[in-house]
Design an enzyme around this catalytic site. Structure first.
Site, PDB file in Angstrom:
ATOM      1  N   HIS A 184      11.968   8.537  -7.441  1.00 65.07           N
ATOM      2  CA  HIS A 184      12.577   7.848  -8.582  1.00 65.07           C
ATOM      3  C   HIS A 184      12.367   6.336  -8.439  1.00 65.07           C
ATOM      4  CE1 HIS A 184      14.853  11.661  -8.628  1.00 65.07           C
ATOM      5  NE2 HIS A 184      15.023  11.438  -9.907  1.00 65.07           N
ATOM      6  N   ASP A 256       7.330  15.680 -13.763  1.00 60.73           N
ATOM      7  CA  ASP A 256       8.620  15.051 -13.505  1.00 60.73           C
ATOM      8  C   ASP A 256       8.691  13.833 -14.432  1.00 60.73           C
ATOM      9  OD1 ASP A 256      11.093  14.630 -12.323  1.00 60.73           O
ATOM     10  OD2 ASP A 256      10.344  14.711 -10.283  1.00 60.73           O
TER      11      ASP A 256
END
Length: 484
Positions: A184, A256
């Site tokens: 992330h 993702d």
């Protein structure tokens, strides 16, 4: 900019957007009517089951085969249960029990709950083999550290979810389990030879594919031997060569979130990341959680331009749209369960608890919960023993700013039970437990990924393999602290 409406529509068919709030804004519904593949729901979209079902009804009214995705892993990553914690234990607990039939039943229950709420694509199970003990982002989301065990449970989870008519998405290909950084926030690197990847990280994906997983999610991680300088999401060798050609996967390859630093940072922008992912072989692109109409239009426009100027072959874009449409057709009729199987979740969590020593010396204790951070994947979900306690006092402390003397004073004559996640990774917490245990009966409840740390002098050391609502109930029971 090219304004070919046909190309815009084709581009929209490869995108999963998102929107804020408990009801869908007009633009989100309009994009679905225009062909957008679907939306991903996050915690901000979830108040309760009835509201989610109503929200998803409005999305379906815009187009019946819309994809409605969610990250419902059970355990520590839950969206449906983000206000209370998941009623089901997560993968680490199920792997610790190692009963694939139990895993299948738990995932069938999760699938039934999702189907009842109108969700038809679950961005789960996580099938990463958690080989790095200090992995900040996988941990208890993994079934374990043994590839064969993870493969058994990956297959069971896929079978369970899909028995409810909810599409499963095995993630994070080609394996996020050996990373010690969070994609992330940056682009992690797994610098291992392909032979090790094939032995260690790929068997669970092969098992998920064999079990009929409708989707597989790519990871924003770099495996130099396979992907060179690129993350797997942009790597043709990873997505087309390895996943399609070698593992024989015929379903939809989902990315993702493209807003994550591992993707947008590597490509330069979210629209450029989308083109790179499609070119590599991805079919359905998760834009992320922070999505506006403008961002969706920018991404669709960039894809359309790339298809027009040859950077993205038109047949690749058409192939992606066709695979996403096939996924949507498969997932158009989810089969709701009658009701949440709360008893199953607690029964499963009980089987995952490991007790060392004896809780008997810890009657009427002070419960001390160590405040811990949370990963972006988890978000801020309640955890611990508090909802289950029989009137026992609980306090919350930050280990680094609380002394053992302060805690001892608050406890008075009482024993102390310390509850935490990955306690071993916080030096201040380790010291706190060790000092307190020198002077009185102390118990430890470890609700994160376990370690070999066992402090001297503790009366009982309990490992739950997760911090869901069900895990908390099971821990309170073995400590004799649960209300009846």
């Amino acid at each position: 900019m090219s304004h070919d409406p046909g190309l815009r529509r084709l581009a929209l068919r490869t995108l999963l957007a998102a929107f804020p709030g408990a009801t869908a804004p007009d633009w989100a519904l309009q994009l679905v009517a225009d062909g957008l593949a679907g939306h991903t729901l996050f915690g901000t979209n979830v108040v309760d089951a009835a509201q989610v079902a109503a929200l998803n009804g409005t999305l379906r009214a815009a187009r019946p085969d819309v994809l409605i995705a969610i990250d419902e892993e059970g355990g520590d990553v839950t969206r449906l249960g983000h206000r209370t914690g998941s009623p089901y234990p997560g993968n680490a607990a199920l792997g610790a029990v190692d009963d694939p039939e139990l895993t299948r039943r738990v995932y069938a229950a999760v699938g039934g709950d999702l189907a009842a709420a109108g969700v038809n694509l679950n961005l789960a199970p996580t099938v990463d083999v958690n080989t790095a003990d200090d992995n900040p982002i996988i941990g208890t989301r993994s079934f374990g550290a043994d590839p064969a065990l993870v493969a058994r449970h990956a297959a069971a989870a896929v079978t369970g979810l899909e028995s409810a008519g909810v599409a499963a998405c095995a993630k994070h290909f080609p394996g996020h389990g050996a990373t010690v950084s969070d994609s992330h926030l940056e682009l992690p690197t797994v610098d291992v030879p392909l032979s090790l990847l094939r032995e260690r990280d790929l068997p669970p994906f092969a098992a998920a594919v064999s079990a009929g997983a409708q989707a597989v999610m790519s990871a924003h991680i770099r495996v130099p031997a396979l992907t060179g300088e690129l993350p797997a999401t942009f790597s043709r060798a990873a997505l087309t060569g390895l996943l399609r050609d070698e593992l024989g996967f015929r379903g939809a390859i989902v990315t993702d979130a493209l807003e994550m630093r591992g993707a947008a940072g590597a490509a330069g922008s979210i629209p450029l990341a989308a083109v790179a992912a499609l070119s590599a072989g991805a079919d359905l692109l998760c834009i992320g959680a922070q999505v506006t109409r403008e961002l969706v239009e920018d991404v669709a426009a960039e894809i359309a331009v790339a298809a027009g100027d040859g950077r993205l072959p038109l047949e690749r874009l058409e192939g992606a749209a066709a695979r996403t449409a096939a996924l949507a057709a498969w997932a158009a009729t989810p089969r709701p369960a009658a009701a949440s199987d709360l008893a199953l979740g607690v029964a499963a969590a009980r089987r995952a608890v490991r007790v060392e020593g004896s809780p008997a010396a810890l009657t009427s204790p002070l419960v001390v919960q160590l405040v811990s951070g949370f990963s972006i994947a988890e978000g801020r979900v309640p955890w611990g023993l508090r909802p289950h306690l029989n009137g026992t006092e609980q306090i919350e402390i930050v280990a680094a700013s609380t002394t053992p003397e302060q805690v001892a004073e608050l406890a008075g004559e009482r024993p102390i039970v310390v509850v935490g996640r990955r306690i071993h990774s916080m030096p201040a917490a380790r010291t706190l437990v060790e000092k307190l245990a020198a002077g009185r009966p102390v118990g430890v409840v470890e609700m994160g990924w376990p370690s070999s740390w066992r402090p001297e002098g503790v009366s009982a050391f309990v490992v739950t393999h997760g911090a869901s609502l069900a895990n908390g109930r099971a821990a309170a029971e073995v400590m004799n602290l649960a209300h009846h």
